[in-house]
Design an enzyme around this catalytic site. Structure first.
Site, PDB file in Angstrom:
ATOM      1  N   CYS A   7       0.994  -0.989   0.333  1.00 20.92           N
ATOM      2  CA  CYS A   7      -0.157   0.120  -0.060  1.00 20.92           C
ATOM      3  C   CYS A   7       1.269   0.825   0.170  1.00 20.92           C
ATOM      4  CB  CYS A   7      -1.184  -0.284   0.909  1.00 20.92           C
ATOM      5  SG  CYS A   7      -0.140   0.203   2.325  1.00 20.92           S
ATOM      6  N   ASN A  10       2.375   0.964   4.713  1.00 20.70           N
ATOM      7  CA  ASN A  10       2.533   0.230   5.099  1.00 20.70           C
ATOM      8  C   ASN A  10       2.030   0.357   6.721  1.00 20.70           C
ATOM      9  OD1 ASN A  10       5.096  -2.107   5.552  1.00 20.70           O
ATOM     10  ND2 ASN A  10       3.662  -2.647   5.142  1.00 20.70           N
ATOM     11  N   CYS A  12      -1.353   1.061   7.120  1.00 21.41           N
ATOM     12  CA  CYS A  12      -3.150   0.830   7.425  1.00 21.41           C
ATOM     13  C   CYS A  12      -3.041  -0.696   6.556  1.00 21.41           C
ATOM     14  CB  CYS A  12      -3.788   1.709   7.170  1.00 21.41           C
ATOM     15  SG  CYS A  12      -3.349   3.586   7.802  1.00 21.41           S
ATOM     16  N   ARG A  13      -3.456  -1.057   5.416  1.00 24.93           N
ATOM     17  CA  ARG A  13      -3.687  -1.509   4.410  1.00 24.93           C
ATOM     18  C   ARG A  13      -2.963  -3.000   4.737  1.00 24.93           C
ATOM     19  NH1 ARG A  13      -5.326   2.319   0.079  1.00 24.93           N
ATOM     20  NH2 ARG A  13      -3.272   3.116   0.609  1.00 24.93           N
ATOM     21  N   SER A  14      -2.031  -2.545   4.095  1.00 25.93           N
ATOM     22  CA  SER A  14      -1.229  -3.584   3.832  1.00 25.93           C
ATOM     23  C   SER A  14      -0.839  -4.575   4.636  1.00 25.93           C
ATOM     24  CB  SER A  14       0.358  -3.181   2.571  1.00 25.93           C
ATOM     25  OG  SER A  14       0.647  -2.472   3.419  1.00 25.93           O
ATOM     26  N   ASP A 118      -8.139   4.586   0.552  1.00 25.74           N
ATOM     27  CA  ASP A 118      -6.996   4.433   1.681  1.00 25.74           C
ATOM     28  C   ASP A 118      -8.365   5.020   3.540  1.00 25.74           C
ATOM     29  OD1 ASP A 118      -5.692   5.509   3.535  1.00 25.74           O
ATOM     30  OD2 ASP A 118      -4.429   6.525   1.777  1.00 25.74           O
TER      31      ASP A 118
END
Ligand code: 4NP
Length: 145
Positions: A7, A10, A12-14, A118
């Site tokens: 993401c 690195n 929040c999402r990934s 995001d």
């Protein structure tokens, strides 16, 4: 199978994708290597965002020990599949591809090039983002086992 989740930050999402994919792979007895990275360098060495940690913990996944790192071209050699969360991640990673084989490793995590939003500026997005990522990781684990 070696999988890298990517993401922007690195944090929040990934990291969610890494933690979920690790847990699903382990549950299915898949000997996979899973990691995550950000295209940006602002959060290198940082733990995941506390909202991601909290959402994952609610669902029984512990991502608190993960640390941010930046995507690098050597990742094309180290991983078989690179999954990105959105189009800007896709463009940032593909721009660093050295050849067509590198480029062919890069996929959107969601089908049909849909984007994982995001959640950085919106606390309410962490729960739906978790669900989106979970469903996508389940699909990957089911397809590849
Ligand atoms: P991520 O979210 O890409 O899912 O980790 C973000 C984290 C940090 C920032 C942006 C997005 N930031 O601007 O620092």
């Amino acid at each position: 199978m070696k999988i890298l989740m990517v993401c922007l930050g690195n944090i929040c999402r990934s990291p969610l994708a890494e933690g979920i994919m690790r847990q699903l792979a382990a549950a299915k007895g898949l000997d996979w290597e899973i990691d995550s990275a950000g295209t940006g360098n602002w959060h290198v060495g940082d733990p995941p965002d506390h909202r991601s940690v909290k959402e994952a913990r609610k669902q029984g996944v512990d991502i608190s020990s993960l640390r941010g790192r930046q995507f690098r071209p050597a990742d094309f050699d180290a991983f078989d599949q690179i999954y990105v969360m959105d189009r800007s991640n896709y463009n940032d990673v593909v721009r660093q591809a050295r050849n067509e084989a590198d480029k062919a490793k890069v996929h959107f995590l969601l089908e049909d090039e849909k984007e994982v939003p995001d959640p950085w500026y919106d606390d309410a997005l962490f729960a739906p983002v978790y669900k989106l990522i979970y469903q996508a990781c389940e699909c990957i684990a089911d397809k590849k086992q």
